[in-house]
Scaffold this motif. Structure first.
Motif, mmCIF file in Angstrom:
data_model
loop_
_atom_site.group_PDB
_atom_site.id
_atom_site.type_symbol
_atom_site.label_atom_id
_atom_site.label_comp_id
_atom_site.label_asym_id
_atom_site.label_seq_id
_atom_site.Cartn_x
_atom_site.Cartn_y
_atom_site.Cartn_z
ATOM 1 N N UNK A 35 1.253 1.575 -13.776
ATOM 2 C CA UNK A 35 1.629 0.165 -13.913
ATOM 3 C C UNK A 35 2.966 0.039 -14.645
ATOM 4 N N UNK A 36 3.199 0.883 -15.636
ATOM 5 C CA UNK A 36 4.444 0.853 -16.396
ATOM 6 C C UNK A 36 5.616 1.444 -15.614
ATOM 7 N N UNK A 37 5.344 2.440 -14.770
ATOM 8 C CA UNK A 37 6.397 3.114 -14.003
ATOM 9 C C UNK A 37 5.779 3.685 -12.730
ATOM 10 N N UNK A 38 5.975 2.991 -11.623
ATOM 11 C CA UNK A 38 5.375 3.427 -10.353
ATOM 12 C C UNK A 38 5.804 4.844 -9.977
ATOM 13 N N UNK A 39 6.967 5.262 -10.401
ATOM 14 C CA UNK A 39 7.449 6.605 -10.105
ATOM 15 C C UNK A 39 6.615 7.701 -10.743
ATOM 16 N N UNK A 40 5.871 7.360 -11.793
ATOM 17 C CA UNK A 40 5.041 8.376 -12.453
ATOM 18 C C UNK A 40 3.861 8.804 -11.589
ATOM 19 N N UNK A 41 3.610 8.102 -10.492
ATOM 20 C CA UNK A 41 2.527 8.491 -9.582
ATOM 21 C C UNK A 41 2.928 9.669 -8.698
ATOM 22 N N UNK A 42 4.210 9.950 -8.642
ATOM 23 C CA UNK A 42 4.711 11.032 -7.791
ATOM 24 C C UNK A 42 4.708 12.340 -8.579
ATOM 25 N N UNK A 43 3.910 13.291 -8.117
ATOM 26 C CA UNK A 43 3.793 14.580 -8.785
ATOM 27 C C UNK A 43 4.302 15.679 -7.865
ATOM 28 N N UNK A 44 4.895 16.689 -8.427
ATOM 29 C CA UNK A 44 5.302 17.866 -7.667
ATOM 30 C C UNK A 44 4.640 19.074 -8.295
ATOM 31 N N UNK A 45 3.914 19.809 -7.469
ATOM 32 C CA UNK A 45 3.257 21.031 -7.922
ATOM 33 C C UNK A 45 4.078 22.218 -7.458
ATOM 34 N N UNK A 46 4.162 23.244 -8.288
ATOM 35 C CA UNK A 46 4.900 24.448 -7.930
ATOM 36 C C UNK A 46 4.027 25.665 -8.203
ATOM 37 N N UNK A 47 3.880 26.481 -7.194
ATOM 38 C CA UNK A 47 3.122 27.722 -7.288
ATOM 39 C C UNK A 47 4.002 28.801 -6.687
ATOM 40 N N UNK A 48 4.050 29.963 -7.330
ATOM 41 C CA UNK A 48 4.832 31.064 -6.769
ATOM 42 C C UNK A 48 3.981 32.324 -6.757
#
Length: 183
Positions: A35-48
């Protein structure tokens, strides 16, 4: 005691009330954050991962490390689950999380939950024998065994909600734009 037993004992001491509180707290925190920042819903996962042994891979996912291997029939040393077994494991574990999350949100009780995923894979494409089929699973069956005091109809509604919201099920059921590049 094995590492797996250590891991299981570290998570098995959660009471239903503690689980409910953690689920409620996490949901409230994410709702506030988004609600405070809609962009915080976007997550990026990294696995190597890096190749080890015959065909095994050491995977690094954040602070976690694990091995993926193949059975000897597929040139592996059979020291760990195969990539497709981990994929089914990812589906099962994601389903468990989403069942718990939405049962809590819908006011349902899950006393016990066990999920089994079974997938059919034809290796002819993998080995270059027949290029016409899929390289991956051509059929996956997920069976969910829930015990609790709610009605079968309520658990069926929960299953439909979970299937609509499970990120890993979405990976299996839909086409995800994927790119590959040599670096």
């Amino acid at each position: 005691m094995t590492l797996l037993q250590d891991q299981i004992s570290a998570v098995s001491d959660v009471t239903p009330a503690e689980r409910a509180q953690r689920l409620n707290d996490a949901g409230a925190a994410w709702n506030e954050r988004i609600a405070a920042d809609a962009g915080s819903a976007q997550l990026t996962y990294r696995v190597s991962g890096r190749g080890i042994g015959s065909v095994a891979t050491e995977i690094r996912a954040g602070k976690h490390r694990f091995i993926v291997d193949e059975p000897s029939a597929l040139a592996g040393d059979d020291v760990a689950a195969s990539p497709v077994e981990y994929a089914l494991g990812a589906l099962v574990s994601c389903q468990v999380v989403v069942y718990r999350l939405y049962a809590q949100a819908l006011g349902l009780t899950i006393d016990e939950i066990e999920i089994t995923a079974e997938g059919d894979l034809d290796v002819r494409k993998l080995f270059g024998i027949d290029e016409s089929g899929r390289a991956g699973f051509h059929d996956i069956r997920v069976k969910v065994d829930i015990t609790g005091p709610d009605s079968p109809e309520q658990y069926e509604n929960l299953r439909q909600v979970v299937d609509a919201h499970c990120p890993v099920l979405d990976l299996f059921a839909g086409t995800v734009p994927t790119s590959s590049a040599l670096v």
